[in-house]
Write a protein that holds these residues in place. Sequence first.
Motif, PDB file in Angstrom:
ATOM      1  N   HIS A  91       0.860  -1.190   0.000  1.00 22.36           N
ATOM      2  CA  HIS A  91       0.000   0.000   0.000  1.00 22.36           C
ATOM      3  C   HIS A  91       0.894   1.237   0.000  1.00 22.36           C
ATOM      4  N   LEU A  92       1.846   1.248  -0.921  1.00 21.89           N
ATOM      5  CA  LEU A  92       2.808   2.336  -1.027  1.00 21.89           C
ATOM      6  C   LEU A  92       2.313   3.455  -1.938  1.00 21.89           C
ATOM      7  N   ASP A  93       1.008   3.544  -2.145  1.00 21.42           N
ATOM      8  CA  ASP A  93       0.437   4.517  -3.081  1.00 21.42           C
ATOM      9  C   ASP A  93       0.802   5.958  -2.750  1.00 21.42           C
ATOM     10  N   VAL A  94       0.744   6.343  -1.479  1.00 19.16           N
ATOM     11  CA  VAL A  94       0.916   7.745  -1.106  1.00 19.16           C
ATOM     12  C   VAL A  94       2.293   8.020  -0.532  1.00 19.16           C
ATOM     13  N   GLN A  95       2.937   7.025   0.026  1.00 17.85           N
ATOM     14  CA  GLN A  95       4.229   7.236   0.681  1.00 17.85           C
ATOM     15  C   GLN A  95       5.248   7.890  -0.245  1.00 17.85           C
ATOM     16  N   GLY A  96       5.159   7.576  -1.540  1.00 17.28           N
ATOM     17  CA  GLY A  96       6.121   8.130  -2.480  1.00 17.28           C
ATOM     18  C   GLY A  96       6.128   9.637  -2.575  1.00 17.28           C
ATOM     19  N   PHE A  97       5.071  10.300  -2.123  1.00 22.00           N
ATOM     20  CA  PHE A  97       5.041  11.753  -2.163  1.00 22.00           C
ATOM     21  C   PHE A  97       5.921  12.375  -1.081  1.00 22.00           C
ATOM     22  N   TRP A  98       6.141  11.651   0.037  1.00 25.04           N
ATOM     23  CA  TRP A  98       7.003  12.219   1.075  1.00 25.04           C
ATOM     24  C   TRP A  98       8.265  11.393   1.316  1.00 25.04           C
ATOM     25  N   ASP A  99       8.325  10.207   0.757  1.00 21.46           N
ATOM     26  CA  ASP A  99       9.504   9.356   0.931  1.00 21.46           C
ATOM     27  C   ASP A  99       9.768   8.660  -0.398  1.00 21.46           C
ATOM     28  N   THR A 100      10.554   9.289  -1.247  1.00 14.29           N
ATOM     29  CA  THR A 100      10.761   8.751  -2.592  1.00 14.29           C
ATOM     30  C   THR A 100      11.644   7.502  -2.602  1.00 14.29           C
ATOM     31  N   SER A 101      12.236   7.172  -1.456  1.00 17.54           N
ATOM     32  CA  SER A 101      12.982   5.903  -1.360  1.00 17.54           C
ATOM     33  C   SER A 101      12.054   4.720  -1.139  1.00 17.54           C
TER      34      SER A 101
END
Length: 573
Positions: free
Chosen positions: A62-72
């Motif tokens: 469920h990494l849908d939104v995490q990429g907006f604040w943690d691009t790693s």
Amino acid sequence: MHDLVIRNGSIVDGTGAAARSGDVGITDGRIRELGTVTEAGRQEIDADGRVVAPGFVDVHTHLDVQGFWDTSLSPSPLHGVTTAFAGNCGFTVAPLDEQAGDYLMRMLSRVEGMPLESLQSGASWDWRTTSEFFDRLDGTLAINTGYMVGHSAIRRVVLGEEATERAATPAEIERMADLLRAGLRAGGLGFSSTWSQSHHDAAGRPVPSRAAAPEELYALARVAGEFEGTSLEFLPILPPAGGGFDPDTAELMIAMSVAARRPLNWNILSVTAKTFEDAQARLAVGDLARARGGKVVALTMPDTPPARFSFRAGFVLDMVPGLHDYFFLPVEERLAILRDPARRAQLRIAAEKPSPYSHLVNWRSRHLVETFSPRNAGLAGRLVGDIADERGGDPFEVLMDIIVEDELKTTFSNPPGTVRPEDWEARAKVWRDPRAVIGASDAGAHLDMLEFFAYSTMLLEQGVREQGVIGLEEAVRLITQVPAELYGLRDRGVLATDAIADVVVFDPATIARTPIETRFDLPGGAGRLYGEAVGVGHVLVAGTEIARDGAFTGARPGRVIRSGRDTATAPLI
């Protein structure tokens, strides 16, 4: 000259073939040579004594939104994951309309344990289409990510506030089908949904997809079948211990797969020696699907460390009838109830009424995992009953005092059990079963509850090295080629000439998980469980090193995996 040469490694290519010594030559993001590479590399890695394997493929995140604040997308890549599929359980964040974004972020905060303050402050939520969402992330992340198109999102856009309340009309189903088509045309990997009895929105109502009739699911599954390289993902109503799926649930999954002519995966299948026969009964839905021309597979995990529960998140605990409404109150109201002796007593009476979930409120047996207030120092790792005996108090009252002192952050679990060799043997049988696939990490979700993001390291550390129930080559295949083939992933999942150079270099003698801790590094200062790996020396995505010896390099070569372009339709056999 190659861009990069990995030399002197033990090549485990992901196919299950025996390891062989050799080099890997990489140019323009692809493997150009395997074996003895005489050509020099602009960069060279000495892998002597270490395994060179394909990057691991995590099919349920469920990494849908995490990429907006943690691009790693930490910490998954530190455990060798180079491709992650998100948008599962119907919980995508696209498409949106003017009202859906607020609803969906609140739903995610509840059903997937993502802190609301992080969701609100960490992303703009100003995209509308699935295509726009993909374009926001494409080329910004460390690893490759693919996304399903989620049922609850499209249902909320079409039905609005009634999405949780009723069946859709034929016209509404067609509008949902159009939104699904648009998402799949943009490269969505398929259609995801849920009927799981544990999935509620922020108001305590079943999430939108749980209001859908079977005919709606069949219609949307057929839409997925219109596009190349798509798949289905679904969370069914899980049966109680002692048997397989009820006929209606089995029929739903089978008919969805047959309607789409696509594989369907469900989760989660937990396995011990005691539950092995139950697992076999649930896997039998795969046999029934095959007989009708479909494919239904279970997702399972190498190990299932005890889940962490808390009175802040409330996930799973809200299945206790007497606690359900409590966990949908604001945090301050929940704290006020626990601070008031009379209201606390009323909550206890409601919680302890007999139910199928009474084991969750056996207060004496709760095992404290992590505490946060200085006044609770030294209590982690102990049983509530022992602490109560030491203090001469009642276990419920003692636990609630601890929880109040921690402002609901205290995490606790079921009593820690002893995993026996026969449990590992039972698990290994399921790992090898073609009706199951390893991969149900939920990375990016249940941030104070689960540590399954380390599943690949669990398998190599415990299943291969410590327990010896599976060989290295087979284990690597089960977390590379097998999940890649489930989704029809092109040019990934194996080390082969001209394959994309997603590669992990690790030491099989030392690979292990580090202790899990809570880090308060999310937007808004919220916390999450976090754990790294030792023994993972290099992680490459398309030939670019994104992590080295447990630290990120800062490179962001990941791309959004798009159906049709990056995936082919997976066979149903």
